[in-house]
Enzyme design. Sequence first.
Site, PDB file in Angstrom:
ATOM      1  N   TYR A  54       0.836  -1.208   0.000  1.00  0.00           N
ATOM      2  CA  TYR A  54       0.000   0.000   0.000  1.00  0.00           C
ATOM      3  C   TYR A  54       0.871   1.259   0.000  1.00  0.00           C
ATOM      4  CZ  TYR A  54      -4.068  -2.989   0.814  1.00  0.00           C
ATOM      5  OH  TYR A  54      -5.054  -3.944   0.698  1.00  0.00           O
ATOM      6  N   HIS A 132      -1.048 -12.269   0.112  1.00  0.00           N
ATOM      7  CA  HIS A 132      -1.948 -11.296  -0.516  1.00  0.00           C
ATOM      8  C   HIS A 132      -2.714 -11.855  -1.714  1.00  0.00           C
ATOM      9  CE1 HIS A 132      -2.258  -6.618  -0.945  1.00  0.00           C
ATOM     10  NE2 HIS A 132      -3.394  -7.185  -1.255  1.00  0.00           N
ATOM     11  N   SER A 212     -12.973  -4.420  -0.011  1.00  0.00           N
ATOM     12  CA  SER A 212     -13.850  -3.521  -0.789  1.00  0.00           C
ATOM     13  C   SER A 212     -15.314  -3.825  -0.455  1.00  0.00           C
ATOM     14  CB  SER A 212     -13.598  -3.622  -2.295  1.00  0.00           C
ATOM     15  OG  SER A 212     -12.359  -3.047  -2.643  1.00  0.00           O
ATOM     16  N   PRO A 213     -15.673  -3.797   0.837  1.00  0.00           N
ATOM     17  CA  PRO A 213     -17.035  -4.183   1.233  1.00  0.00           C
ATOM     18  C   PRO A 213     -18.109  -3.231   0.708  1.00  0.00           C
ATOM     19  CG  PRO A 213     -15.887  -3.169   3.076  1.00  0.00           C
ATOM     20  CD  PRO A 213     -14.860  -3.367   1.995  1.00  0.00           C
ATOM     21  N   LEU A 214     -17.677  -2.015   0.289  1.00  0.00           N
ATOM     22  CA  LEU A 214     -18.659  -1.060  -0.250  1.00  0.00           C
ATOM     23  C   LEU A 214     -18.598  -1.008  -1.778  1.00  0.00           C
ATOM     24  CD1 LEU A 214     -18.086   1.632   2.503  1.00  0.00           C
ATOM     25  CD2 LEU A 214     -20.110   0.175   2.224  1.00  0.00           C
TER      26      LEU A 214
HETATM   27  N1  LIG Z   1      -6.854  -8.266  -0.127  1.00  0.00           N
HETATM   28  C1  LIG Z   1      -6.929  -7.549  -1.236  1.00  0.00           C
HETATM   29  O1  LIG Z   1      -6.515  -7.963  -2.327  1.00  0.00           O
HETATM   30  C2  LIG Z   1      -7.548  -6.182  -1.154  1.00  0.00           C
HETATM   31  C3  LIG Z   1      -7.865  -5.484  -2.323  1.00  0.00           C
HETATM   32  C4  LIG Z   1      -8.467  -4.222  -2.204  1.00  0.00           C
HETATM   33  C5  LIG Z   1      -8.724  -3.694  -0.941  1.00  0.00           C
HETATM   34  N2  LIG Z   1      -8.364  -4.389   0.178  1.00  0.00           N
HETATM   35  C6  LIG Z   1      -8.636  -3.853   1.532  1.00  0.00           C
HETATM   36  O2  LIG Z   1     -10.016  -3.519   1.626  1.00  0.00           O
HETATM   37  C7  LIG Z   1     -10.135  -2.186   2.107  1.00  0.00           C
HETATM   38  C8  LIG Z   1     -11.411  -1.544   1.632  1.00  0.00           C
HETATM   39  O3  LIG Z   1     -11.499  -1.567   0.238  1.00  0.00           O
HETATM   40  P1  LIG Z   1     -11.576  -0.238  -0.634  1.00  0.00           P
HETATM   41  O4  LIG Z   1     -10.957   0.861   0.121  1.00  0.00           O
HETATM   42  O5  LIG Z   1     -11.079  -0.614  -1.977  1.00  0.00           O
HETATM   43  O6  LIG Z   1     -13.118  -0.021  -0.874  1.00  0.00           O
HETATM   44  P2  LIG Z   1     -14.448   0.164  -0.015  1.00  0.00           P
HETATM   45  O7  LIG Z   1     -14.186  -0.009   1.419  1.00  0.00           O
HETATM   46  O8  LIG Z   1     -15.439  -0.706  -0.661  1.00  0.00           O
HETATM   47  O9  LIG Z   1     -14.813   1.655  -0.354  1.00  0.00           O
HETATM   48  C9  LIG Z   1     -14.083   2.733   0.132  1.00  0.00           C
HETATM   49  C10 LIG Z   1     -14.785   3.986  -0.326  1.00  0.00           C
HETATM   50  O10 LIG Z   1     -16.033   4.052   0.316  1.00  0.00           O
HETATM   51  C11 LIG Z   1     -16.191   5.297   0.921  1.00  0.00           C
HETATM   52  N3  LIG Z   1     -16.840   5.098   2.219  1.00  0.00           N
HETATM   53  C12 LIG Z   1     -16.441   4.283   3.221  1.00  0.00           C
HETATM   54  N4  LIG Z   1     -17.310   4.318   4.240  1.00  0.00           N
HETATM   55  C13 LIG Z   1     -18.284   5.207   3.887  1.00  0.00           C
HETATM   56  C14 LIG Z   1     -19.449   5.677   4.522  1.00  0.00           C
HETATM   57  N5  LIG Z   1     -19.823   5.217   5.717  1.00  0.00           N
HETATM   58  N6  LIG Z   1     -20.203   6.598   3.873  1.00  0.00           N
HETATM   59  C15 LIG Z   1     -19.860   7.063   2.637  1.00  0.00           C
HETATM   60  N7  LIG Z   1     -18.755   6.626   1.983  1.00  0.00           N
HETATM   61  C16 LIG Z   1     -17.982   5.707   2.601  1.00  0.00           C
HETATM   62  C17 LIG Z   1     -14.836   5.886   1.111  1.00  0.00           C
HETATM   63  O11 LIG Z   1     -15.043   7.268   1.037  1.00  0.00           O
HETATM   64  P3  LIG Z   1     -13.960   8.425   1.268  1.00  0.00           P
HETATM   65  O12 LIG Z   1     -12.960   8.184   0.206  1.00  0.00           O
HETATM   66  O13 LIG Z   1     -14.770   9.662   1.031  1.00  0.00           O
HETATM   67  O14 LIG Z   1     -13.445   8.326   2.631  1.00  0.00           O
HETATM   68  C18 LIG Z   1     -14.038   5.252  -0.009  1.00  0.00           C
HETATM   69  O15 LIG Z   1     -14.097   6.083  -1.153  1.00  0.00           O
HETATM   70  C19 LIG Z   1      -8.857  -1.510   1.601  1.00  0.00           C
HETATM   71  O16 LIG Z   1      -8.593  -0.311   2.271  1.00  0.00           O
HETATM   72  C20 LIG Z   1      -7.853  -2.581   1.845  1.00  0.00           C
HETATM   73  O17 LIG Z   1      -7.451  -2.554   3.210  1.00  0.00           O
HETATM   74  C21 LIG Z   1      -7.794  -5.618   0.087  1.00  0.00           C
END
Ligand SMILES: NC(=O)c1ccc[n+]([C@@H]2O[C@H](COP(=O)([O-])OP(=O)(O)OC[C@H]3O[C@@H](n4cnc5c(N)ncnc54)[C@H](OP(=O)(O)O)[C@@H]3O)[C@@H](O)[C@H]2O)c1
Length: 287
Positions: A54, A132, A212-214
Amino acid sequence: MVLHRNLGPYDTTAIGLGEMPLTIEDNLGWQQGIDTIHAALDAGCRHIDTAWAYYCSGGEEQTGEKLVREALSSWHGPRDEVSVATKVGHYRNFTDGTPTWDVDGRPENLILRGKQSAKALGVEAIDLLYFHRPDPAVPYEESIEAIRQLVDEGVAKYAGVSNASIGQIDIARRILGDRLIAVQNQYSPIYRQTQDTLDYTGKVGLGFVCWSPLGGYRRKKDETVFDPFRAVAKAHGVSYQQIVLAWELAKGSHVFVIPGAHRPRTILDSLRSGEVRLTAQELAELG
Ligand SMILES: NC(=O)c1ccc[n+]([C@@H]2O[C@H](COP(=O)([O-])OP(=O)(O)OC[C@H]3O[C@@H](n4cnc5c(N)ncnc54)[C@H](OP(=O)(O)O)[C@@H]3O)[C@@H](O)[C@H]2O)c1
């Protein structure tokens, strides 16, 4: 209080902070990252998810882990209550001038990166170290053996696998035994293809962590998929993101979510999703 669940031996929060947006491309700067992590911890979040990879493509490596270390060491709360997960096996690159994610699952690379992760996090042993992503050029067994070596040597306390199929989870179970505590796979209303692994981890006693739960933020997505969640949110008077996370958490007591955030406001809202009580009818409607 933020909803707590057991992730292996850790009593931690079912809603963790996904650190990735704070240090990859388009992040809002180091201080914003520290402030966001502090806000999450102050609100009761006790799990942070980061990774060796990251950082911005072409920039300083491991900035995510370094940010987590600095945020935890400058936080005045109970550090020992916080579990930190990191991952090895990915690195950043450029493909046709675009920042990309490449894999290197060779055992010698994983062992080197695992030790670097512990150093960057400033810990003797990493709480939870994930492999990963499978590397098609390396037999899965060989990568997992390296993760086992890292646990056996005390570099990590427990292990996880990410982006894994049921077959790969079984290989990891065989090699890691009870050192394996979690599977981190993509899962959200727009990505349900991993439902089989969510169900399977529940049966075999592993945590399932939705990444990426959202639905993620880096690619355009079909927003209409979230319409039913928006309708339920209206009835509850909360954000639709809270409904999405609550729906995921309702999939099983072994399920965890790690929403990403660029700012305190969004993670503070997400941390409240454990308070949402969805009715059986709402859950049936959401699928
Ligand atoms: N293992 C893997 O291969 C892998 C791959 C991808 C991600 N990940 C992990 O999963 C985590 C989450 O995934 P992600 O960051 O890709 O996507 P995500 O959690 O699905 O979405 C994040 C986005 O949602 C917004 N958000 C979050 N909570 C909110 C709320 N309560 N109200 C309104 N908007 C909200 C954030 O807004 P703001 O930007 O405005 O704050 C951000 O833009 C990563 O940070 C990482 O740690 C792991």
